[in-house]
Design a protein around this motif. Structure first.
Motif, short mmCIF file in Angstrom:
data_model
loop_
_atom_site.label_atom_id
_atom_site.label_comp_id
_atom_site.label_asym_id
_atom_site.label_seq_id
_atom_site.Cartn_x
_atom_site.Cartn_y
_atom_site.Cartn_z
N LEU A 93 0.41 7.69 -5.27
CA LEU A 93 1.23 6.63 -5.85
C LEU A 93 2.50 6.38 -5.07
CD1 LEU A 93 0.79 7.39 -9.64
CD2 LEU A 93 -0.12 5.45 -8.37
N HIS A 94 2.88 7.31 -4.21
CA HIS A 94 4.10 7.13 -3.42
C HIS A 94 3.80 6.78 -1.96
CE1 HIS A 94 6.00 9.00 -6.90
NE2 HIS A 94 7.14 8.56 -6.43
N GLU A 95 2.53 6.60 -1.66
CA GLU A 95 2.18 6.17 -0.31
C GLU A 95 2.38 4.66 -0.20
OE1 GLU A 95 -1.71 5.95 2.63
OE2 GLU A 95 -1.77 7.06 0.75
N TYR A 96 3.08 4.24 0.84
CA TYR A 96 3.41 2.83 0.98
C TYR A 96 2.22 2.04 1.50
CZ TYR A 96 8.39 3.47 0.12
OH TYR A 96 9.58 3.73 -0.47
N THR A 97 2.01 0.85 0.94
CA THR A 97 0.99 -0.06 1.45
C THR A 97 1.58 -0.83 2.63
OG1 THR A 97 1.66 -1.86 -0.01
CG2 THR A 97 0.03 -0.29 -0.86
N GLU A 98 0.71 -1.60 3.30
CA GLU A 98 1.17 -2.38 4.44
C GLU A 98 2.21 -3.42 4.02
OE1 GLU A 98 -2.09 -4.07 6.50
OE2 GLU A 98 -3.05 -2.15 6.97
N ARG A 99 1.98 -4.05 2.87
CA ARG A 99 2.94 -5.05 2.40
C ARG A 99 4.29 -4.42 2.10
NH1 ARG A 99 1.04 -8.60 -2.37
NH2 ARG A 99 2.90 -9.75 -1.70
N GLU A 100 4.27 -3.20 1.55
CA GLU A 100 5.53 -2.53 1.23
C GLU A 100 6.26 -2.10 2.50
OE1 GLU A 100 4.30 -0.70 -3.14
OE2 GLU A 100 3.93 0.44 -1.31
N ILE A 101 5.51 -1.70 3.51
CA ILE A 101 6.14 -1.34 4.78
C ILE A 101 6.81 -2.56 5.40
CG2 ILE A 101 5.67 -0.58 7.13
CD1 ILE A 101 3.50 1.23 6.01
N GLU A 102 6.12 -3.69 5.36
CA GLU A 102 6.71 -4.93 5.88
C GLU A 102 7.95 -5.33 5.09
OE1 GLU A 102 3.61 -7.79 5.75
OE2 GLU A 102 2.45 -6.89 7.38
N ALA A 103 7.90 -5.12 3.77
CA ALA A 103 9.06 -5.44 2.94
C ALA A 103 10.25 -4.55 3.29
CB ALA A 103 8.69 -5.29 1.46
N LEU A 104 9.99 -3.27 3.53
CA LEU A 104 11.07 -2.36 3.92
C LEU A 104 11.70 -2.80 5.24
CD1 LEU A 104 9.45 1.11 3.05
CD2 LEU A 104 11.47 0.10 1.96
N GLN A 105 10.87 -3.19 6.17
CA GLN A 105 11.39 -3.64 7.47
C GLN A 105 12.20 -4.92 7.33
OE1 GLN A 105 7.84 -3.96 9.83
NE2 GLN A 105 7.68 -1.75 10.19
N LEU A 106 11.73 -5.83 6.48
CA LEU A 106 12.43 -7.10 6.30
C LEU A 106 13.81 -6.89 5.69
CD1 LEU A 106 12.24 -10.18 6.57
CD2 LEU A 106 11.27 -10.23 4.27
N LEU A 107 13.90 -5.94 4.75
CA LEU A 107 15.18 -5.67 4.10
C LEU A 107 15.97 -4.59 4.82
CD1 LEU A 107 14.19 -5.77 0.30
CD2 LEU A 107 15.08 -7.60 1.75
N ALA A 137 9.82 -9.80 -0.76
CA ALA A 137 9.93 -8.39 -0.38
C ALA A 137 10.68 -7.59 -1.44
CB ALA A 137 10.64 -8.29 0.97
N TYR A 138 11.70 -8.20 -2.01
CA TYR A 138 12.48 -7.55 -3.07
C TYR A 138 11.60 -7.25 -4.28
CZ TYR A 138 15.96 -7.17 -6.82
OH TYR A 138 16.70 -6.76 -7.89
N GLU A 139 10.77 -8.20 -4.68
CA GLU A 139 9.88 -8.01 -5.83
C GLU A 139 8.84 -6.93 -5.55
OE1 GLU A 139 9.99 -9.20 -8.83
OE2 GLU A 139 11.78 -10.40 -8.48
N ILE A 140 8.31 -6.91 -4.33
CA ILE A 140 7.29 -5.92 -3.97
C ILE A 140 7.85 -4.50 -4.06
CG2 ILE A 140 5.92 -5.03 -2.05
CD1 ILE A 140 5.50 -7.92 -1.16
N LEU A 141 9.06 -4.31 -3.55
CA LEU A 141 9.64 -2.97 -3.55
C LEU A 141 10.08 -2.54 -4.95
CD1 LEU A 141 11.72 -3.06 -0.25
CD2 LEU A 141 9.50 -1.99 -0.67
N LEU A 142 10.56 -3.48 -5.74
CA LEU A 142 10.97 -3.12 -7.10
C LEU A 142 9.77 -2.73 -7.96
CD1 LEU A 142 13.84 -5.42 -8.41
CD2 LEU A 142 13.92 -3.08 -7.57
N GLN A 143 8.60 -3.29 -7.64
CA GLN A 143 7.39 -2.98 -8.41
C GLN A 143 7.09 -1.48 -8.39
OE1 GLN A 143 5.56 -5.07 -10.24
NE2 GLN A 143 4.16 -3.44 -10.87
N ARG A 144 7.42 -0.83 -7.29
CA ARG A 144 7.16 0.62 -7.17
C ARG A 144 8.03 1.44 -8.10
NH1 ARG A 144 4.70 2.94 -2.98
NH2 ARG A 144 6.14 4.68 -3.10
N HIS A 145 9.20 0.91 -8.42
CA HIS A 145 10.17 1.70 -9.19
C HIS A 145 10.20 1.33 -10.67
CE1 HIS A 145 11.98 3.49 -5.58
NE2 HIS A 145 11.79 2.31 -5.01
N ARG A 146 9.36 0.38 -11.06
CA ARG A 146 9.35 0.00 -12.48
C ARG A 146 8.64 1.10 -13.28
NH1 ARG A 146 7.79 -6.30 -11.37
NH2 ARG A 146 9.90 -6.98 -10.84
N PRO A 147 9.16 1.45 -14.44
CA PRO A 147 8.56 2.53 -15.24
C PRO A 147 7.19 2.13 -15.76
CG PRO A 147 10.27 1.40 -16.50
CD PRO A 147 10.35 0.88 -15.10
#
Length: 339
Positions: free
Chosen positions: A269-283, A325-335
């Motif tokens: 569940l904590h492994e980043y997908t390709e979209r999340e990696i791109e989002a991290l790079q963008l931000l 990108a902001y929405e994608i990364l926040l999705q990981r941290h939503r309870p």
């Protein structure tokens, strides 16, 4: 060669969830159904402990029974158990398609309804009964546009297909019921069908594990949220859906194995997908970024690229990418909505 009850029971006990006893009795469609659903999700396999004698008698007397049937004989009676199985397996096949094939073009209009229809039809042809595949698939294709894009669309499509399959139910002709062919060709066809079903599942497991887990979590949460007005029923459904995990803990006794399983889930569940990696790079964020870091970086970039403050032509497109990108990364941290 006559089939024996004791042999059938042994095969049921040893490999029942994989359909070995159905393969022995010549019920290939039923065997395939059990292979793909692990014995009808366990419930069908347990229910067969009382039905095996009837299966054996049917396999031994199939020729005589078929000869007594006239072409104009009334269709078999409607079985609530078979109907419920059609609905469940249709939803199951649809869910597998949503997980593994949702990137295909015209997915919600063609791929998803055909997948649901295939699951419904597989149940409708189990045993000595059959149905009209063309009409079942046509119903799925006609219903699917009404629920285009919905996560829960397999449910109404499966219900409509099950009703159609029940309306056009009938008996299989003699030449298609029972093991009239050698074991080799039968196993070959079953193997091809199993590979066709498991290929998209395997692709998701090995190439998109995190997205698969999130999707399953969202599907279960959406299902439970339907019953928000009946908390007791919601709790019962949640307990049932967690039975496989509880059963695993019961077999292993918890302890080390349970803790290992929890660690595996945590890693997945904590492994980043390709979209999340791109989002991290963008931000311009690191992998360990907290929700506060994500929000801070988003606000800074949003001020820079907001169309009201940036007159460049690429400002609007860049602003939309930053927001996504902001929405994608926040999705990981939503309870999670349930445990």
């Amino acid at each position: 060669m006559a089939k024996g009850i004791m042999v059938t029971y042994v095969l049921w006990a040893v490999g029942g969830p994989l359909g070995l006893h159905h393969l022995y009795l010549g019920r290939d469609s039923h065997a395939l159904l059990w292979m793909l659903t692990l014995g009808g999700f366990g419930f069908g396999w347990a229910r067969e402990v009382l039905r095996i004698p009837a299966y054996v008698r049917e396999a031994n007397q199939v020729t005589e029974k078929r000869r007594k049937r006239s072409p104009s004989m009334a269709p078999p009676p409607v079985s609530p158990v078979r109907f419920a199985g059609q609905v469940c397996v249709g939803i199951y096949f649809g869910t597998i398609a949503l997980i593994g094939l949702n990137s295909l073009k015209f997915f919600y209009l063609i791929v998803l309804p055909l997948s649901v229809g295939a699951g419904v039809h597989l149940v409708s042809i189990a045993g000595h009964q059959t149905s009209n595949l063309q009409k079942t698939l046509t119903t799925c294709l006609l219903i699917s546009p009404l629920f285009y894009g919905s996560t829960l669309s397999p449910l109404p499509i499966s219900l409509a297909a099950s009703v159609t399959a029940a309306q056009y139910r009938g008996f299989k002709p003699l030449e298609t019921f029972g093991h009239t062919q050698e074991l080799g060709p039968r196993l070959y066809r079953l193997g091809l069908a199993w590979l066709a079903f498991s290929a998209p599942v395997g692709y998701c497991v090995f190439h998109n594990t995190t997205a698969t887990l999130y999707y399953l979590s969202d599907c279960v949460a959406a299902l439970l949220d339907v019953f928000w007005f009946l908390p007791w029923l919601r709790n019962v459904l949640e307990y049932i859906l967690l039975i496989p995990y509880r059963f695993f803990c019961f077999l292993t006794g918890g302890g080390y194995y349970e803790e290992t399983w929890r660690r595996v889930l945590k890693i997945l569940l904590h492994e980043y997908t390709e979209r999340e990696i791109e989002a991290l790079q963008l931000l311009s964020l690191e992998a360990e970024a907290s929700p506060e870091d994500i929000t801070r970086s988003y606000r800074e970039l949003a001020k820079t690229w907001h169309p009201d403050h940036n007159p460049s032509k690429d400002a609007e497109a860049m602003f939309m990418k930053i927001h996504e990108a902001y929405e994608i990364l926040l999705q990981r941290h939503r309870p999670k909505r349930f445990k």
